[in-house]
Motif scaffolding. Structure first.
Motif, PDB file in Angstrom:
ATOM      1  N   ARG A  43       1.088  -1.202  -0.014  1.00 35.79           N
ATOM      2  CA  ARG A  43       0.070   0.042  -0.069  1.00 35.79           C
ATOM      3  C   ARG A  43       0.770   1.295   0.171  1.00 35.79           C
ATOM      4  NH1 ARG A  43      -5.086   0.621   3.927  1.00 35.79           N
ATOM      5  NH2 ARG A  43      -5.813  -0.837   2.328  1.00 35.79           N
ATOM      6  N   PHE A  44       2.029   1.306   0.802  1.00 33.19           N
ATOM      7  CA  PHE A  44       2.793   2.290   0.783  1.00 33.19           C
ATOM      8  C   PHE A  44       3.525   2.672  -0.412  1.00 33.19           C
ATOM      9  CE2 PHE A  44       3.005   1.803   5.441  1.00 33.19           C
ATOM     10  CZ  PHE A  44       2.705   3.095   5.840  1.00 33.19           C
ATOM     11  N   GLU A  55       2.286   1.644  -3.665  1.00 34.42           N
ATOM     12  CA  GLU A  55       1.370   2.084  -4.481  1.00 34.42           C
ATOM     13  C   GLU A  55       0.750   3.566  -4.477  1.00 34.42           C
ATOM     14  OE1 GLU A  55      -2.094  -0.190  -3.397  1.00 34.42           O
ATOM     15  OE2 GLU A  55      -1.489  -2.084  -4.958  1.00 34.42           O
ATOM     16  N   THR A  56       0.963   4.181  -2.988  1.00 33.56           N
ATOM     17  CA  THR A  56       0.840   5.575  -2.702  1.00 33.56           C
ATOM     18  C   THR A  56       1.980   6.282  -3.320  1.00 33.56           C
ATOM     19  OG1 THR A  56      -0.388   5.114  -0.617  1.00 33.56           O
ATOM     20  CG2 THR A  56       0.439   7.232  -1.019  1.00 33.56           C
ATOM     21  N   ALA A 105       1.435   6.635  -6.951  1.00 34.89           N
ATOM     22  CA  ALA A 105       0.496   7.485  -7.384  1.00 34.89           C
ATOM     23  C   ALA A 105       1.346   9.042  -7.358  1.00 34.89           C
ATOM     24  CB  ALA A 105      -0.634   7.434  -6.634  1.00 34.89           C
ATOM     25  N   SER A 136       5.295   2.824 -11.108  1.00 35.99           N
ATOM     26  CA  SER A 136       4.245   3.379 -10.426  1.00 35.99           C
ATOM     27  C   SER A 136       2.963   2.901 -11.258  1.00 35.99           C
ATOM     28  CB  SER A 136       4.397   4.898 -10.865  1.00 35.99           C
ATOM     29  OG  SER A 136       5.735   5.316 -10.061  1.00 35.99           O
ATOM     30  N   THR A 163       0.030   0.855  -9.117  1.00 35.24           N
ATOM     31  CA  THR A 163      -1.248   1.794  -9.119  1.00 35.24           C
ATOM     32  C   THR A 163      -2.421   1.160  -9.723  1.00 35.24           C
ATOM     33  OG1 THR A 163      -0.703   3.296 -10.423  1.00 35.24           O
ATOM     34  CG2 THR A 163      -0.094   3.767  -8.467  1.00 35.24           C
ATOM     35  N   SER A 222      -3.567  10.743 -10.325  1.00 37.08           N
ATOM     36  CA  SER A 222      -2.517  10.660  -9.042  1.00 37.08           C
ATOM     37  C   SER A 222      -3.745  11.153  -8.104  1.00 37.08           C
ATOM     38  CB  SER A 222      -1.456  11.598  -9.333  1.00 37.08           C
ATOM     39  OG  SER A 222      -0.866  11.380  -8.089  1.00 37.08           O
ATOM     40  N   HIS A 277      -6.378   8.566  -7.265  1.00 39.83           N
ATOM     41  CA  HIS A 277      -6.001   7.225  -6.565  1.00 39.83           C
ATOM     42  C   HIS A 277      -5.601   7.539  -5.143  1.00 39.83           C
ATOM     43  CE1 HIS A 277      -3.278   3.761  -5.562  1.00 39.83           C
ATOM     44  NE2 HIS A 277      -3.669   3.105  -6.766  1.00 39.83           N
ATOM     45  N   LEU A 278      -4.951   8.895  -4.807  1.00 37.54           N
ATOM     46  CA  LEU A 278      -4.556   9.014  -3.366  1.00 37.54           C
ATOM     47  C   LEU A 278      -5.708   9.433  -2.662  1.00 37.54           C
ATOM     48  CD1 LEU A 278      -1.646  11.555  -4.037  1.00 37.54           C
ATOM     49  CD2 LEU A 278      -1.411   9.283  -3.154  1.00 37.54           C
ATOM     50  N   ASP A 296      -7.265   5.753  -1.900  1.00 38.43           N
ATOM     51  CA  ASP A 296      -6.162   5.170  -0.798  1.00 38.43           C
ATOM     52  C   ASP A 296      -6.572   5.795   0.533  1.00 38.43           C
ATOM     53  OD1 ASP A 296      -4.920   3.434  -2.620  1.00 38.43           O
ATOM     54  OD2 ASP A 296      -3.456   4.479  -2.702  1.00 38.43           O
ATOM     55  N   PHE A 297      -6.797   7.060   0.512  1.00 37.97           N
ATOM     56  CA  PHE A 297      -7.356   7.726   1.909  1.00 37.97           C
ATOM     57  C   PHE A 297      -8.509   7.296   2.362  1.00 37.97           C
ATOM     58  CE2 PHE A 297      -9.312  11.175   4.222  1.00 37.97           C
ATOM     59  CZ  PHE A 297      -8.444  11.343   5.237  1.00 37.97           C
TER      60      PHE A 297
END
Length: 209
Positions: free
Chosen positions: A72-73, A75-76, A79, A131, A135, A195, A198-199, A202-203
């Motif tokens: 997960r980190f 992937e972030t 992004a 990346s 993602t 980006s 996606h962020l 994730d949040f």
């Protein structure tokens, strides 16, 4: 096989191909100097170098898929890097073609090697593939589908680069450079939007989970 991630991957990858980078200008220079048939050897070299980086990205993706938190980190971070690339494209100056070419570069093998080195010595390539794959492609995606994606991206790259060589094989085709700056900004905006989306996703997943 043709899941939403395939169309997302194809769309973003094609937009990235449209963006002029060092590989693009190497192909154009070789096409102008030697004709599109010889420039195709550069295209083949560039595709080979990128295929190598795609394979590395897959190996990393397969390894990290066993560590969900670390994945997960990554992937972030991927992004964020795509957003960074988008900003570079959005605010970059208009691209210019350096018409200088090496007069001794006339052998197909040398053109092929230059293409390979152009792809491998560009650090943005490996970061971009990491990346993009991290993602978009889900960890549970089966191996044969991943292989299909890899072959598909390599084929897209080769077909696009060969088309660029044909298009710019004559100096008069350089008028197309007038449109590259606008295209560059559009691609940058799309990458930034992806980006941010996606962020945000994730949040939301992090706060709910």
């Amino acid at each position: 096989m043709f899941e939403p991630q395939f169309f997302t991957l194809t769309s973003l990858y094609f937009l990235a191909l449209l963006s002029p980078g060092q590989d693009f200008f190497l192909i154009v220079k070789h096409a102008l100097a030697h004709g599109y048939r010889k420039a195709w050897w550069s295209c083949l070299g560039i595709a080979s170098g990128n295929a190598f980086y795609i394979a590395l990205a897959y190996i990393g993706h397969e390894f990290l898929s066993t560590y969900p938190t670390l994945l997960r980190f990554v992937e972030t971070g991927g992004a964020i890097f795509l957003g960074y690339l988008g900003c570079l494209l959005l605010f970059a100056p208009a691209p210019a073609l350096d018409r200088k070419t090496r007069p001794n570069v006339t052998i197909a093998f040398k053109l092929f090697v230059q293409g390979v080195l152009s792809a491998l010595l560009n650090p943005k390539n490996i970061l971009f593939y990491f990346s993009l794959l991290f993602t978009i492609i889900k960890p549970e995606t089966s191996l044969h589908v991943k292989i299909f994606y890899a072959v598909w991206m390599t084929a897209m790259l080769l077909a696009w680069d060969m088309s660029v060589a044909v298009l710019f094989a004559h100096a008069k085709q350089s008028r197309f450079f007038a449109y590259l700056h606008t295209l560059q900004k559009i691609i940058g905006a799309v990458l930034i939007a992806f980006s941010v989306w996606h962020l945000y996703r994730d949040f939301v997943a992090f706060t709910i989970g």
